[in-house]
Design a protein around this motif. Structure first.
Motif, short mmCIF file in Angstrom:
data_model
loop_
_atom_site.label_atom_id
_atom_site.label_comp_id
_atom_site.label_asym_id
_atom_site.label_seq_id
_atom_site.Cartn_x
_atom_site.Cartn_y
_atom_site.Cartn_z
N PHE A 226 10.61 -18.56 -1.50
CA PHE A 226 11.24 -17.33 -1.04
C PHE A 226 10.76 -16.09 -1.79
O PHE A 226 11.54 -15.35 -2.36
CB PHE A 226 12.76 -17.45 -1.17
N GLY A 227 9.48 -15.85 -1.81
CA GLY A 227 8.94 -14.70 -2.52
C GLY A 227 8.82 -13.48 -1.64
O GLY A 227 7.75 -12.86 -1.57
N GLN A 228 9.90 -13.10 -0.96
CA GLN A 228 9.84 -11.98 -0.02
C GLN A 228 10.94 -10.98 -0.33
O GLN A 228 12.11 -11.34 -0.44
CB GLN A 228 10.00 -12.49 1.42
N ILE A 229 10.57 -9.70 -0.43
CA ILE A 229 11.53 -8.62 -0.64
C ILE A 229 11.10 -7.44 0.22
O ILE A 229 9.91 -7.19 0.39
CB ILE A 229 11.60 -8.23 -2.14
N ARG A 230 12.07 -6.75 0.82
CA ARG A 230 11.78 -5.61 1.69
C ARG A 230 12.71 -4.45 1.37
O ARG A 230 13.91 -4.66 1.14
CB ARG A 230 11.95 -5.99 3.17
N VAL A 231 12.14 -3.24 1.40
CA VAL A 231 12.90 -2.02 1.13
C VAL A 231 13.03 -1.23 2.43
O VAL A 231 12.05 -1.08 3.17
CB VAL A 231 12.21 -1.15 0.07
N ASP A 232 14.21 -0.74 2.70
CA ASP A 232 14.42 0.14 3.85
C ASP A 232 13.47 1.32 3.73
O ASP A 232 13.44 2.01 2.71
CB ASP A 232 15.88 0.62 3.84
N PRO A 233 12.65 1.59 4.75
CA PRO A 233 11.67 2.68 4.64
C PRO A 233 12.29 4.06 4.47
O PRO A 233 11.61 4.98 4.00
CB PRO A 233 10.87 2.58 5.94
N ASN A 234 13.55 4.21 4.84
CA ASN A 234 14.21 5.52 4.77
C ASN A 234 15.29 5.60 3.70
O ASN A 234 15.91 6.65 3.53
CB ASN A 234 14.82 5.86 6.13
N ASN A 235 15.51 4.50 2.99
CA ASN A 235 16.57 4.48 1.97
C ASN A 235 16.14 3.57 0.84
O ASN A 235 16.16 2.34 0.96
CB ASN A 235 17.89 3.98 2.59
N GLU A 236 15.73 4.17 -0.28
CA GLU A 236 15.18 3.39 -1.39
C GLU A 236 16.21 2.51 -2.08
O GLU A 236 15.85 1.65 -2.88
CB GLU A 236 14.54 4.33 -2.43
N ASP A 237 17.49 2.67 -1.76
CA ASP A 237 18.52 1.86 -2.38
C ASP A 237 18.95 0.67 -1.52
O ASP A 237 19.79 -0.12 -1.95
CB ASP A 237 19.76 2.72 -2.69
N MET B 129 0.84 -1.20 0.00
CA MET B 129 0.00 0.00 0.00
C MET B 129 0.87 1.25 0.00
O MET B 129 1.90 1.30 0.69
CB MET B 129 -0.91 0.01 1.24
N ASP B 130 0.47 2.25 -0.76
CA ASP B 130 1.14 3.55 -0.75
C ASP B 130 0.74 4.27 0.53
O ASP B 130 -0.44 4.60 0.71
CB ASP B 130 0.71 4.36 -1.98
N PRO B 131 1.68 4.53 1.45
CA PRO B 131 1.30 5.14 2.73
C PRO B 131 0.81 6.58 2.60
O PRO B 131 0.10 7.07 3.48
CB PRO B 131 2.60 5.07 3.54
N THR B 132 1.18 7.25 1.52
CA THR B 132 0.74 8.63 1.32
C THR B 132 -0.60 8.71 0.62
O THR B 132 -1.24 9.76 0.61
CB THR B 132 1.78 9.42 0.50
N HIS B 133 -1.02 7.61 0.03
CA HIS B 133 -2.31 7.54 -0.67
C HIS B 133 -2.84 6.12 -0.51
O HIS B 133 -2.63 5.27 -1.37
CB HIS B 133 -2.15 7.90 -2.15
N LYS C 153 9.64 7.03 -0.28
CA LYS C 153 9.55 7.39 -1.70
C LYS C 153 8.64 6.37 -2.38
O LYS C 153 9.10 5.44 -3.04
CB LYS C 153 10.94 7.40 -2.35
N PRO C 154 7.33 6.54 -2.23
CA PRO C 154 6.40 5.48 -2.65
C PRO C 154 6.31 5.25 -4.15
O PRO C 154 5.64 4.30 -4.57
CB PRO C 154 5.06 5.95 -2.08
N ASN C 155 6.95 6.06 -4.96
CA ASN C 155 7.01 5.74 -6.39
C ASN C 155 8.03 4.65 -6.68
O ASN C 155 8.06 4.10 -7.78
CB ASN C 155 7.36 6.99 -7.21
N VAL C 156 8.88 4.35 -5.69
CA VAL C 156 9.91 3.33 -5.86
C VAL C 156 9.40 1.99 -5.33
O VAL C 156 9.03 1.88 -4.15
CB VAL C 156 11.22 3.72 -5.14
#
Length: 357
Positions: free
Chosen positions: A322-333, A180-184, A248-251
């Motif tokens: 293993f269908g799991q991927i996570r992005v750092d909430p403060n660092n899109e890289d 879910m996009d947290p800003t929308h 950066k919810p577009n990422v």
């Protein structure tokens, strides 16, 4: 960044819980932190466990319910006492047990109420609205061994009293991930996975499958469009995991179990019944990134010989697990992917290394 961190010398340590009768399938942490972190752990066959002292002691809190096979657990961002548990491990091992729907607690796991979706059998993801805890989305992946219609994405707007199926493909294709996009919060991303386990094989992609992919809704699930531009062809898509960068919810990133052939089998691999069943070596774990809200995807790994060799070993023949991927909430890289090891990338998914001490 690591060298400048005051925590650079800290080592990973096992916190538990122990004796959970199977794999851990999900972790949920109450935020913001109180005096201590309150952590909930879901397990494949051992129910749900809770610690209020950052792992020093654990208490089982789901032993009296109809199923202790757990697919996902989620805490309401607006009220940490509201917890949802989806039963039925979605990784569908031969040893996986069927669930009996979804449960809700309004007192931090002291008591539970069954809230329906009984025949979904496996629930892969639960996502709650950031401000309204009565709005809940559920990705149900359906029966493990047989076809059934109670699968797809479900939504409730009344705290689970009633449910509406808002995304459905067919009796063999369920929903296996949600973001879910947290800003929308009306903007949702869903992943569908066409699969069924057979007695003689793992739930791998079949040549005739075309229904696995990523979907997007911008109106709270009323309408959906497929957003697979840049991903492998439909016939090569196995299980997919998706995540969104909260700052950066577009990422977005997607971990795709890619069934494109990468090379012929070695003599040693031909002796492995799991690998031999594929006929050739598939690409397996591949990572894609979108910088425009899923409209376009580009392959970020593997693109080098070294990364191809690394990611080939990452999931092996178990990409359906293993269908799991996570992005750092403060660092899109900064991206984590789950596999035989857990791996991390610090450069936007271009290179990965094993997470270890």
């Amino acid at each position: 960044m690591k060298e400048n961190s005051p925590f650079k010398d800290l080592k990973w340590q096992f916190l538990g819980p122990t004796n959970v009768s199977g794999r851990c399938t999900d972790v949920a942490v109450v935020t913001p932190k109180g005096k201590n972190y309150t952590i909930y752990v879901a397990t494949a066959t051992g129910g749900v466990w809770k610690t209020e002292n950052e792992g020093t002691t654990w208490v089982p809190i789901f032993d009296q319910e109809l199923s202790t096979s757990i697919g996902d657990i989620a805490i309401a961002p607006s009220n940490p006492d509201i917890i949802w548990v989806g039963t039925g491990e979605a990784n569908i091992f031969r040893s996986s047990h069927a669930g009996c729907g979804i449960y809700k607690s309004t007192d931090g796991g002291k008591t539970w109420q069954h809230m329906g979706l009984t025949d979904t059998n496996t629930i892969a993801r639960i996502v709650l609205h950031p401000q309204n805890p009565d709005i809940v989305y559920v990705a149900a992946s359906g029966h493990e061994w047989t076809f059934n219609s109670e699968r797809g994405v479900y939504k409730t707007t009344d705290g689970g009293k009633t449910w509406t199926k808002i995304l459905y493909v067919n009796e063999q294709t369920g929903a296996v991930d949600l973001a879910m996009d947290p800003t929308h919060p009306e903007t949702l991303y869903a992943v569908t996975w066409q699969r069924v386990r057979k007695k003689w094989s793992d739930p791998r992609n079949e040549p005739q499958y075309r229904r696995s992919g990523i979907w997007k809704s911008v109106d709270g699930g009323q309408t959906w469009q497929q957003i697979n531009n840049g991903l492998p062809e439909p016939r090569f898509r196995g299980r997919i995991g998706i995540d969104i960068c909260l700052s950066k919810p577009n990422v977005l990133y997607a971990l795709v179990d890619n069934y494109e052939v990468s090379r012929e089998l070695t003599e040693e691999e031909k002796a492995d019944v799991y690998v031999r069943g594929l006929g050739a070596h598939i690409k397996g774990a591949t990572v894609y990134r979108s910088d425009d809200g899923g409209e376009n995807w580009r392959l970020v790994a593997p693109t080098t010989k070294e990364m191809k060799a690394y990611l080939e070993r990452h999931s092996g023949t178990y990409g359906w697990v293993f269908g799991q991927i996570r992005v750092d909430p403060n660092n899109e890289d900064r991206v984590f992917i789950m596999g035989v090891p857990m791996s991390v990338s610090e450069d936007g998914g271009k290179t990965f290394r094993r997470v270890s001490n």
